[in-house]
Design a protein around this motif. Structure first.
Motif, PDB file in Angstrom:
ATOM      1  N   ARG A  73      -1.379   5.366  -6.060  1.00 48.98           N
ATOM      2  CA  ARG A  73      -2.118   4.278  -6.694  1.00 48.98           C
ATOM      3  C   ARG A  73      -3.408   4.737  -7.364  1.00 48.98           C
ATOM      4  O   ARG A  73      -4.057   3.945  -8.044  1.00 48.98           O
ATOM      5  CB  ARG A  73      -2.408   3.170  -5.671  1.00 48.98           C
ATOM      6  N   SER A  74      -3.787   5.982  -7.158  1.00 50.20           N
ATOM      7  CA  SER A  74      -4.992   6.493  -7.816  1.00 50.20           C
ATOM      8  C   SER A  74      -4.883   8.001  -7.966  1.00 50.20           C
ATOM      9  O   SER A  74      -4.393   8.691  -7.073  1.00 50.20           O
ATOM     10  CB  SER A  74      -6.256   6.127  -7.031  1.00 50.20           C
ATOM     11  N   ARG A  82      -4.845   3.466 -10.903  1.00 57.02           N
ATOM     12  CA  ARG A  82      -6.119   3.856 -11.519  1.00 57.02           C
ATOM     13  C   ARG A  82      -6.139   5.368 -11.751  1.00 57.02           C
ATOM     14  O   ARG A  82      -5.577   6.131 -10.972  1.00 57.02           O
ATOM     15  CB  ARG A  82      -7.294   3.451 -10.629  1.00 57.02           C
ATOM     16  N   ALA A 120       1.606   5.455 -13.287  1.00 54.09           N
ATOM     17  CA  ALA A 120       1.285   4.057 -13.563  1.00 54.09           C
ATOM     18  C   ALA A 120       2.539   3.201 -13.655  1.00 54.09           C
ATOM     19  O   ALA A 120       2.520   2.004 -13.320  1.00 54.09           O
ATOM     20  CB  ALA A 120       0.486   3.957 -14.863  1.00 54.09           C
ATOM     21  N   ASP A 139       1.777  -0.806  -9.355  1.00 52.64           N
ATOM     22  CA  ASP A 139       0.897  -1.803  -9.950  1.00 52.64           C
ATOM     23  C   ASP A 139      -0.549  -1.476  -9.586  1.00 52.64           C
ATOM     24  O   ASP A 139      -0.844  -1.005  -8.487  1.00 52.64           O
ATOM     25  CB  ASP A 139       1.253  -3.198  -9.435  1.00 52.64           C
ATOM     26  N   GLY A 140      -1.456  -1.741 -10.519  1.00 55.00           N
ATOM     27  CA  GLY A 140      -2.866  -1.520 -10.247  1.00 55.00           C
ATOM     28  C   GLY A 140      -3.263  -0.065 -10.184  1.00 55.00           C
ATOM     29  O   GLY A 140      -4.318   0.270  -9.639  1.00 55.00           O
ATOM     30  N   PRO A 199      -8.146   1.269 -14.115  1.00 57.51           N
ATOM     31  CA  PRO A 199      -6.741   1.065 -14.468  1.00 57.51           C
ATOM     32  C   PRO A 199      -6.382   1.773 -15.772  1.00 57.51           C
ATOM     33  O   PRO A 199      -7.170   1.796 -16.720  1.00 57.51           O
ATOM     34  CB  PRO A 199      -6.639  -0.459 -14.599  1.00 57.51           C
TER      35      PRO A 199
END
Length: 264
Positions: free
Chosen positions: A7-8, A47, A40, A44-45, A253
Motif C-alpha cells: 500500500r506504500s 501511495r 497501484a 486501493d489508496g 496517492p
C-alpha cells in the motif's frame, strides 16, 4: 497463494531510480515508477514517493534520503546505490558495505521490506571500462551479501549476456533505455511475487552491428556530448544532481499517467 498488496512504496537512490533516459510527458519515468504503477493497480489508496536524485553517492543516500524514507514509514522501499561510487578515483569497499548495511538496517527497523538491485557490469564503452566492470562486479557482491544478511528482496536483472546488449542502454552508454527500465521493473515485480509481463524477462535480440567508421564517429560524438561534460563536472567538484530536487518528494496517492513514448 494470495499476492501481497503493498500500500506504500518509497524509491530512493540515484539516476538509475530517478529514471533517467526513460522519458515521460513530464521529466522521466523509470523502472521504479513502473513498479509503483503496477502496485497501484493491486491496492486501493496506494501511495508512492520517489526521492532519488541523479549523481548521488551511497553516503549521500544514507545521510540525506534514508532518514526521509524512514520517517514516511512505507511498507516497501527500493534502495539502489553504489553506481556513482565505483566511478570515483578511489573506492573504499568496507565503507560502502557498512553504509549499505546501515541503510538497509535502518529501513528494516521501521518495518519496511527493502528491495535491492545489482548493477550492470557492462562498461566496455566507457573509459577504463575493464576497471569499471570489475568494480561494478565487486559492488554487486556487496549488494548480494547485504540482501542475504537482512533477508531482503534482491533483483539481479543482469545475470546473463543481455547486459551487453546496447538496446538496454541509452545514447550516453551509462543509463538505461526505456527497454532497460522495463526489464528491471519486470524483474522487481517478479521478485515481489506480483503480476508481470514474462516477455520482458526474455533478452531482446542483440543490437545491429555497425561498421568501423560509423562506430568511430559515434565514439567522437559521445565523447563530446557525454564524456566531456562528465569530466568537467568531476574537475569542478560538481554533480549532475546539484540543482535537482526529488521528482516525487511526498508519499501521496499515485495518479497513473498513460505511456505516450514509443517502445524502444
Amino acid at each position: 497463494m494470495q499476492t501481497r498488496q503493498w500500500r506504500s512504496f518509497v524509491a530512493l537512490g540515484d539516476s538509475f531510480t530517478e529514471g533517467i533516459d526513460d522519458p515521460a510527458d513530464r521529466g522521466y519515468r523509470g523502472w521504479a515508477d513502473r513498479v509503483a504503477e503496477a502496485l497501484a493497480a493491486q491496492a486501493d489508496g496506494f501511495r508512492y514517493a520517489n526521492i532519488a536524485i541523479r549523481g548521488k553517492r551511497l553516503e549521500e543516500m544514507v545521510v540525506e534520503q534514508i532518514p526521509v524514507a524512514a520517517r514516511m514509514r512505507p511498507e516497501l522501499v527500493a534502495f539502489v546505490g553504489g553506481g556513482n561510487d565505483v566511478l570515483r578515483t578511489k573506492v573504499m569497499w568496507q565503507e560502502l558495505h557498512a553504509k549499505l548495511a546501515h541503510g538497509v538496517r535502518t529501513l528494516v527497523e521501521t518495518g519496511a521490506t527493502v528491495l535491492l538491485c545489482t548493477g550492470t557490469t557492462y562498461a566496455q564503452a566507457l573509459p577504463f571500462g575493464k576497471i569499471v566492470a570489475r568494480r561494478a562486479a565487486a559492488m554487486n557482491e556487496i549488494i548480494k551479501a547485504v540482501a542475504a544478511e537482512y533477508a531482503q528482496v534482491l533483483i539481479d536483472p543482469w545475470d546473463g549476456h543481455e547486459q551487453g546488449n546496447a538496446r538496454y542502454f541509452s545514447i550516453d552508454r551509462l543509463h538505461l533505455s526505456p527497454a532497460g527500465h522495463r526489464r528491471v521493473a519486470a524483474h522487481a515485480l517478479a521478485a515481489l511475487g506480483l503480476p508481470h509481463d514474462p516477455e520482458l524477462l526474455v533478452p531482446l535480440p542483440a543490437a545491429d552491428r555497425v561498421g568501423w567508421l560509423r562506430a568511430r564517429r559515434a565514439d567522437v560524438g559521445w565523447a563530446r556530448h557525454h564524456l566531456a561534460p562528465w569530466v568537467g563536472r568531476r574537475l569542478a567538484g560538481r554533480s549532475s544532481g546539484d540543482l535537482i530536487t526529488a521528482k516525487r518528494p511526498e508519499l501521496v496517492p499515485l495518479v497513473i499517467e498513460p505511456e505516450t513514448q514509443p517502445a524502444n
